[in-house]
Design an enzyme around this catalytic site. Structure first.
Site, PDB file in Angstrom:
ATOM      1  N   ASP A  16      61.148  -1.283   4.009  1.00  0.00           N
ATOM      2  CA  ASP A  16      61.402  -2.093   2.806  1.00  0.00           C
ATOM      3  C   ASP A  16      61.122  -3.573   3.070  1.00  0.00           C
ATOM      4  O   ASP A  16      61.957  -4.435   2.793  1.00  0.00           O
ATOM      5  CB  ASP A  16      62.838  -1.912   2.317  1.00  0.00           C
ATOM      6  CG  ASP A  16      63.261  -0.464   2.226  1.00  0.00           C
ATOM      7  OD1 ASP A  16      62.411   0.378   1.895  1.00  0.00           O
ATOM      8  OD2 ASP A  16      64.445  -0.160   2.494  1.00  0.00           O
ATOM      9  N   GLU A 195      60.642   2.795  -8.153  1.00  0.00           N
ATOM     10  CA  GLU A 195      61.554   1.848  -7.510  1.00  0.00           C
ATOM     11  C   GLU A 195      60.750   0.732  -6.839  1.00  0.00           C
ATOM     12  O   GLU A 195      59.525   0.718  -6.839  1.00  0.00           O
ATOM     13  CB  GLU A 195      62.428   2.556  -6.482  1.00  0.00           C
ATOM     14  CG  GLU A 195      61.670   3.139  -5.302  1.00  0.00           C
ATOM     15  CD  GLU A 195      62.569   3.851  -4.305  1.00  0.00           C
ATOM     16  OE1 GLU A 195      63.721   4.175  -4.666  1.00  0.00           O
ATOM     17  OE2 GLU A 195      62.124   4.108  -3.167  1.00  0.00           O
TER      18      GLU A 195
END
Length: 317
Positions: A16, A195
């Site tokens: 991430d 997302e």
């Protein structure tokens, strides 16, 4: 032309990833494998992030809404203050194996975010009190915007992409618009997921990339875009690619590329920062696999002003 002039992986065991170029320095934030803290790195070059010392600027408390599974931090500088956006949950909020994350933000008024004092600005509240995560912010048309992922009642998906204006860096204002939900089969592999939005502008368009499907080998990037002159809070202003724009590449042994951010080289070339796996192996929940590593590659724009991300390059020193 070498579109991956940096080591690949760029930073090992960090997923991430978010890279911010500010004041001639690169700042790096990401999820850590223990999901228990927020770390920052700083270097004068992208390659320097590979060996830069990580500095812990915040650790999760033992209890409360930010006490478990600290996910996907992003560092931003807004009006000369630093902000760390991230999502978290707590043992109390966990319902079986169902995660109940919400979004939070910390503020630092000191010049150096690695040594400065961070204060809790609280949860970023949305109209829906549901699972939410992966927020990012951007400035456009003189306004501060917030885009994030959230579960929507009556939509059969784990999360969808939303956009809202902000009154300040910790408060949304006005309406929120649903930009995207998992419509295509490539967005529903393993789990139906949209997302991790990331924003970049080029010409007269604003682009939002996002990640789709489960975080295993099926993970990939989708793309939304709108004209800057249009009403960004009108869902009809937005277009969506019917195909993934960055995905697993078997020949290069790169699997599940996604959860990206955008930055630039010192000479102005656009860079895609993302994580990907080196294998399809892994047991249990793919979110806990230590095989996700941060990577970076230069990307280009075609004659129609659309981003061309290419394919994930193979590992190299």
């Amino acid at each position: 032309m070498n579109d991956s002039p940096w080591p690949n992986p760029l930073v090992r065991y960090r997923s991430d990833p978010s890279v911010l170029l500010h004041g001639g320095q690169y700042y790096f934030a990401s999820s850590v494998m223990e999901y228990d803290r927020l770390e920052l790195r700083r270097a004068s070059s992208l390659e320097g992030l590979n060996t830069a010392k990580p500095v812990v600027v915040w650790r999760k408390p033992d209890s409360g809404p930010m006490s478990l599974l600290i996910w996907a931090p992003e560092l931003h500088n807004i009006q000369d203050k630093w902000y760390l956006y991230f999502s978290a949950t707590s043992t109390h909020e966990m319902k079986g194996n169902t995660r109940q994350h919400r979004m939070f933000v910390l503020e630092c008024s000191d010049p150096d975010p690695l040594t400065g004092k961070w204060t809790d600005k609280g949860q970023i509240k949305t109209a829906l009190d549901t699972f939410s995560l992966d927020a990012t912010v951007f400035v456009l048309k003189g306004k501060l915007w917030y885009t994030w992922s959230q579960k929507t009642p009556n939509i059969e998906s784990n999360s969808n992409i939303y956009l809202s204006e902000m009154a300040n860096p910790w408060t949304l204002t006005g309406k929120a618009v649903l930009l995207s939900k998992p419509d295509y089969e490539w967005e529903k592999q393993g789990y139906p997921v949209n997302e991790a939005p990331a924003a970049v502008t080029h010409g007269n368009r604003i682009f939002i990339s996002y990640s789709a499907s489960a975080t295993d080998k099926h993970y990939c990037l989708g793309l939304l875009w709108a004209d800057i002159t249009d009403d960004l809070l009108n869902a009809e202003s937005w277009h969506k690619s019917p195909d993934p724009v960055f995905m697993t590449h078997l020949e290069n042994q790169q699997y599940g590329p996604g959860h990206n951010s955008f930055t630039k080289t010192p000479d102005g070339q656009d860079v895609l920062v993302y994580h990907a796996r080196m294998s399809t192996e892994g047991e249990g929940d793919p979110a806990y696999c230590p095989c996700r590593h941060t990577r970076a590659k230069i990307f280009h724009w075609d004659d129609n002003g659309m981003p061309q991300f290419g394919v994930p390059p193979p590992d190299h020193p």
